[in-house]
Design a protein around this motif. Structure first.
Motif, PDB file in Angstrom:
ATOM      1  N   MET A   1       0.856  -1.250   0.094  1.00 38.75           N
ATOM      2  CA  MET A   1      -0.088   0.075  -0.081  1.00 38.75           C
ATOM      3  C   MET A   1       0.848   1.471  -0.006  1.00 38.75           C
ATOM      4  N   SER A   2       0.480   2.042  -0.955  1.00 36.66           N
ATOM      5  CA  SER A   2       1.429   3.443  -0.944  1.00 36.66           C
ATOM      6  C   SER A   2       0.684   4.563  -1.606  1.00 36.66           C
ATOM      7  N   ILE A   3       1.087   5.584  -1.278  1.00 37.42           N
ATOM      8  CA  ILE A   3       0.839   6.847  -2.094  1.00 37.42           C
ATOM      9  C   ILE A   3       2.003   7.623  -2.620  1.00 37.42           C
ATOM     10  N   TRP A   4       1.965   8.151  -3.790  1.00 41.79           N
ATOM     11  CA  TRP A   4       3.286   8.940  -4.228  1.00 41.79           C
ATOM     12  C   TRP A   4       2.636   9.935  -5.284  1.00 41.79           C
ATOM     13  N   VAL A   5       3.657  10.746  -5.334  1.00 42.73           N
ATOM     14  CA  VAL A   5       3.334  12.036  -6.304  1.00 42.73           C
ATOM     15  C   VAL A   5       4.438  12.078  -7.474  1.00 42.73           C
ATOM     16  N   GLU A   6       4.084  12.134  -8.509  1.00 45.27           N
ATOM     17  CA  GLU A   6       4.834  12.265  -9.881  1.00 45.27           C
ATOM     18  C   GLU A   6       5.164  13.994 -10.203  1.00 45.27           C
ATOM     19  N   ASP A   7       6.044  14.565 -10.158  1.00 41.09           N
ATOM     20  CA  ASP A   7       6.096  15.793 -10.092  1.00 41.09           C
ATOM     21  C   ASP A   7       6.682  16.245 -11.626  1.00 41.09           C
ATOM     22  N   GLY A   8       5.820  16.417 -12.591  1.00 44.33           N
ATOM     23  CA  GLY A   8       6.102  16.665 -14.005  1.00 44.33           C
ATOM     24  C   GLY A   8       6.425  18.171 -14.111  1.00 44.33           C
ATOM     25  N   LEU A   9       6.890  18.612 -15.395  1.00 45.81           N
ATOM     26  CA  LEU A   9       6.979  19.799 -15.522  1.00 45.81           C
ATOM     27  C   LEU A   9       5.916  20.842 -15.570  1.00 45.81           C
ATOM     28  N   ASP A  10       4.913  20.323 -16.192  1.00 45.46           N
ATOM     29  CA  ASP A  10       3.662  21.306 -15.752  1.00 45.46           C
ATOM     30  C   ASP A  10       2.359  20.621 -14.971  1.00 45.46           C
ATOM     31  N   CYS A  11       2.538  19.627 -14.417  1.00 42.86           N
ATOM     32  CA  CYS A  11       1.383  18.738 -13.687  1.00 42.86           C
ATOM     33  C   CYS A  11       1.965  18.029 -12.532  1.00 42.86           C
ATOM     34  N   PHE A  12       1.170  17.723 -11.593  1.00 42.92           N
ATOM     35  CA  PHE A  12       1.334  16.735 -10.505  1.00 42.92           C
ATOM     36  C   PHE A  12       0.372  15.623 -10.896  1.00 42.92           C
ATOM     37  N   ASN A  13       1.002  14.294 -10.635  1.00 45.36           N
ATOM     38  CA  ASN A  13      -0.066  13.108 -10.703  1.00 45.36           C
ATOM     39  C   ASN A  13       0.255  12.677  -9.339  1.00 45.36           C
ATOM     40  N   VAL A  14      -0.753  12.403  -8.589  1.00 43.22           N
ATOM     41  CA  VAL A  14      -0.958  11.619  -7.443  1.00 43.22           C
ATOM     42  C   VAL A  14      -1.609  10.424  -7.523  1.00 43.22           C
TER      43      VAL A  14
END
Length: 57
Positions: free
Chosen positions: A1-14
């Motif tokens: 189980m986990s939660i993570w965020v991908e920090d892109g150039l123009d967006c965040f994906n949670v």
């Protein structure tokens, strides 16, 4: 189980493990994030680490 965020150039994906949230909860979280996006700001890593240490000990 986990939660993570991908920090892109123009967006965040949670990403949230399906075991941690219902579809209704995911829809509510998405609405909350969309309504607050204008107040978001990127923080430098040292500030984030100091904050995490202050909160978690």
């Amino acid at each position: 189980m986990s939660i993570w965020v991908e920090d892109g150039l123009d967006c965040f994906n949670v990403y949230i493990d399906e075991k941690l949230i219902t579809e209704q909860g995911a829809d509510a979280l998405q609405a909350i994030l969309r309504n607050t996006v204008t107040g978001w700001q990127r923080l430098d890593e040292s500030f984030v680490m100091r904050t995490l240490k202050a909160v978690t000990g």
